[in-house]
Write a protein that holds these residues in place. Structure first.
Motif, short mmCIF file in Angstrom:
data_model
loop_
_atom_site.label_atom_id
_atom_site.label_comp_id
_atom_site.label_asym_id
_atom_site.label_seq_id
_atom_site.Cartn_x
_atom_site.Cartn_y
_atom_site.Cartn_z
N SER A 183 47.81 35.61 44.63
CA SER A 183 47.42 36.41 45.08
C SER A 183 45.61 36.23 44.57
CB SER A 183 47.73 37.90 45.80
OG SER A 183 47.68 38.38 44.51
N SER A 184 44.16 36.36 45.37
CA SER A 184 43.22 36.36 44.85
C SER A 184 42.14 37.37 45.40
CB SER A 184 42.45 35.26 44.20
OG SER A 184 40.84 35.86 44.12
N PHE A 185 41.02 38.67 45.23
CA PHE A 185 40.51 38.92 45.86
C PHE A 185 39.18 39.51 45.39
CE2 PHE A 185 39.13 42.67 48.16
CZ PHE A 185 39.44 42.24 49.58
N THR A 186 38.20 39.24 46.20
CA THR A 186 36.65 39.08 45.84
C THR A 186 35.64 40.68 46.08
OG1 THR A 186 36.48 37.44 44.74
CG2 THR A 186 34.74 38.66 44.99
N THR A 187 35.44 41.48 45.04
CA THR A 187 33.96 42.63 46.18
C THR A 187 33.19 41.97 45.47
OG1 THR A 187 35.20 43.87 43.74
CG2 THR A 187 36.63 44.08 46.36
N GLN A 188 32.26 42.72 46.43
CA GLN A 188 30.63 42.47 45.76
C GLN A 188 29.77 43.78 45.25
OE1 GLN A 188 29.05 38.92 45.88
NE2 GLN A 188 31.80 38.96 46.62
N ASN B 225 43.65 45.02 45.88
CA ASN B 225 44.17 43.71 47.25
C ASN B 225 44.57 42.60 46.75
OD1 ASN B 225 42.46 44.52 49.47
ND2 ASN B 225 41.56 45.83 47.76
N ALA B 226 44.17 42.59 45.08
CA ALA B 226 45.86 41.48 44.59
C ALA B 226 46.96 41.80 44.75
CB ALA B 226 45.22 41.27 43.47
N VAL B 227 47.34 43.00 44.51
CA VAL B 227 48.60 43.76 44.75
C VAL B 227 49.15 43.36 46.50
CG1 VAL B 227 49.93 45.57 44.18
CG2 VAL B 227 48.71 44.88 42.86
N PHE B 228 48.10 43.85 46.94
CA PHE B 228 48.05 43.71 47.80
C PHE B 228 48.74 42.46 49.18
CE2 PHE B 228 47.70 44.00 52.68
CZ PHE B 228 47.50 44.67 53.70
N PHE B 229 47.31 41.27 48.90
CA PHE B 229 47.74 39.82 49.08
C PHE B 229 48.79 39.54 48.34
CE2 PHE B 229 44.19 41.45 51.02
CZ PHE B 229 44.51 40.59 52.84
N LEU C 32 50.42 36.78 35.72
CA LEU C 32 49.27 36.64 35.05
C LEU C 32 48.54 37.65 36.44
CD1 LEU C 32 47.86 35.83 32.56
CD2 LEU C 32 48.23 33.59 33.90
N ILE C 33 47.32 38.11 35.13
CA ILE C 33 46.34 38.60 35.77
C ILE C 33 45.36 37.88 35.70
CG2 ILE C 33 45.09 40.79 36.31
CD1 ILE C 33 47.41 42.15 35.73
#
Length: 554
Positions: free
Chosen positions: A341-346, A418-422, A466-467
């Motif tokens: 999983s991967s997530f990005t916020t701006q 969101n990384a946990v979520f996905f 791994l985070i």
């Protein structure tokens, strides 16, 4: 004397002797091998029976008494146990043998012909079972003596005065139970004895007035491998006790639990480094762990107690290896092989909060969450402070924006959520922001502060996670690397229960304007899929308060 007269005397004498012999012999012969008539054992008539028949008759008649519960009373406690449970029984064989003893003597024959006899039943005792039964009773009635000791209220010693206890007199109880059973009594009162304390009140008061007061009169210095730390007077008093030493005196005892973690950090000579991973050409590669070195914190409590006993204000702790949380060998077996999983916020560039986002991302980067482990963002990062690069930035507190060290790190918590979520991992604790923030996905975000609210999630897989974190001037990204288990989709409801914005004006130098946003409720579903099939759905329900439109007047 004439011959005729002598002959008469002999005849008469012979007749008397013959009568006597016949008077003994006839009943002796008729009663031979039988229990004498008129013999009763605890009210059971066994007279005239052959020994084996008498034993069988006794066993049948006395069996009920073996099964009839006895009430044992001790210290107000009443317990019912059967004699059988206490290892008590009747010995019919020896009882019958006792009844037969002397039966063939003239006195025995006479008693059989003209009298009767009452005999008690002989008792068999299984000493181990009786002791065990009384031991169970003792557990419920025994009270240990209060030996006394010294604690602290703040920095002031407070005495706990000795008090006697009580204990079941087990030897006396065993005798009383046997006697009651033999006598046919169904209740027996058992005696308790006083269990005196080993200390006197005078001894406790003397320690409180002297040693205990001196022990917290000044701080204590801890030293190990060139590092030093201080245990304050308050920290000493919080963990220090004076307890019975088993030799008629008091000794100091120190519970280091509340200071152990802080002292471990302060006396850390070389920090251990967990095994981690670096991403090489899109594949995780193990980075070996490193063993650290620091004070042996396991010896902290006894060492402080020893220093107090010796009147010393310094404790030298031995140094020991500090093992990494994740070893190299463990990392190689964790199944960390692909991005799951991967997530990005701006965010807008260059505000103070951006510094905090970058700082927390650097701390978490490379952390490995083991299978079954619950990751706590507050436990891993700790309190945000200026010493590690955190700065003041706005955060929400008591319905308003305020400046605080570490403000803005909730954006990192939201990104990780969101990384946990996905990634399909278990959400343990998260709390949405009080007000909706438009740069975050509605209903899929988390705030964090120290010590609460925390953000926690559990690696409920059998693989390590791994985070990896990265950032730019306008975005932050959290990636999870592990072994993929699910395909995750997100589905959101429309916003409902919408609440309007309130317009406010406030004065004060600390006032921070607020732009205002509607309050609403929203539901988000996490949909777990595998091979195109839906396995389950998880609902997240979030309610946002309306953010006021606040104007600040200077």
């Amino acid at each position: 004397m004439s011959a005729l007269r002598s002959r008469r005397v002999l005849i008469i004498t012979a007749a008397v002797v013959l009568v006597a012999v016949l008077g003994y012999a006839v009943p002796a012969i008729s009663l031979a091998g039988k229990v004498p008539p008129g013999t009763r054992v605890d009210g059971v008539d066994i007279g005239g029976l052959a020994p084996e028949a008498a034993r069988s008759h006794l066993d049948r008649q006395l069996a009920q008494r073996v099964r009839q519960p006895m009430t044992l009373v001790a210290g107000g406690k009443r317990v019912q146990l059967t004699p059988a449970e206490l290892g008590l029984d009747f010995d019919a064989r020896s009882t019958v043998e006792a009844a037969m003893d002397g039966a063939a003597t003239p006195a025995g024959i006479a008693r059989s012909l003209f009298g009767s006899r009452q005999l008690p039943a002989r008792v068999l005792v299984d000493e181990q079972r009786l002791a065990a039964g009384l031991a169970d009773l003792a557990k419920s009635v025994d009270t240990k003596p209060v030996q006394g000791g010294v604690r602290y209220q703040g920095l002031e010693p407070r005495t706990i005065l000795p008090k006697p206890g009580r204990a079941l007199d087990r030897d006396g109880a065993a005798q009383a139970v046997r006697a009651a059973f033999a006598a046919g009594r169904d209740s027996v009162e058992l005696k308790l004895r006083v269990a005196p304390p080993a200390l006197t009140a005078a001894q406790v008061k003397e320690v409180a007035a002297g040693t205990a007061r001196t022990a917290v009169a000044s701080p204590l210095t801890l030293a190990s491998g060139g590092k030093q730390a201080t245990v304050s007077r308050e920290q000493l008093a919080a963990g220090l006790r004076f307890v019975a030493d088993g030799k008629g005196g008091l000794r100091p005892s120190y519970d280091a639990g509340k200071i152990a973690a802080d002292m471990a950090k302060s006396l850390l000579i070389k920090p251990p480094k967990d095994a981690s991973f670096t991403i090489v050409k899109g594949k995780p590669k193990v980075v070996p762990a490193q063993v650290g070195h620091g004070a042996d914190i396991k010896t902290l409590g006894p060492a402080i107690a020893g220093a107090v006993a010796a009147g010393s204000r310094r404790v030298d702790l031995p140094a020991t290896a500090r093992q990494p949380r994740v070893t190299t060998a463990e990392a190689a077996k964790l199944g960390v092989k692909e991005q799951v999983s991967s997530f990005t916020t701006q965010y807008p560039c260059c505000a103070p909060r951006v510094t905090n986002i970058h700082t927390i991302a650097d701390i978490v980067d490379g952390y490995v969450v083991q299978p079954g482990e619950t990751f706590s963002l507050n436990d891993v990062v700790g309190k945000r402070d200026k010493a590690r690069g955190f700065v003041e930035a706005p955060m929400i507190l008591n319905n308003r924006f305020v400046n605080d060290v570490g403000g803005g790190v909730s954006q990192f918590a939201t990104t990780m959520f969101n990384a946990v979520f996905f990634g399909g991992f278990q959400d343990v604790q998260h709390r949405a922001h009080q007000y909706y923030i438009s740069r975050y996905p509605a209903g899929r975000e988390s705030t964090v502060s120290y010590p609460q609210p925390d953000f926690r999630w559990r690696n409920d897989s059998r693989y390590g996670v791994l985070i990896k974190t990265s950032y730019t001037n306008t975005s932050v990204t959290v990636q999870f690397w592990s072994t993929k288990r699910y395909d995750i989709e997100s589905q959101s409801s429309d916003r409902y229960n919408v609440k309007p914005v309130e317009t406010l004006t406030e004065k004060g130098e600390d006032c921070i304007p607020m732009g205002g946003s509607e309050g609403f409720a929203i539901d988000v579903w996490r949909i777990f899929k595998k091979d195109g099939k839906v396995l389950r759905k998880q609902r997240f329900h979030t309610v946002y308060d309306p953010e006021p439109r606040l104007t600040c007047e200077k």
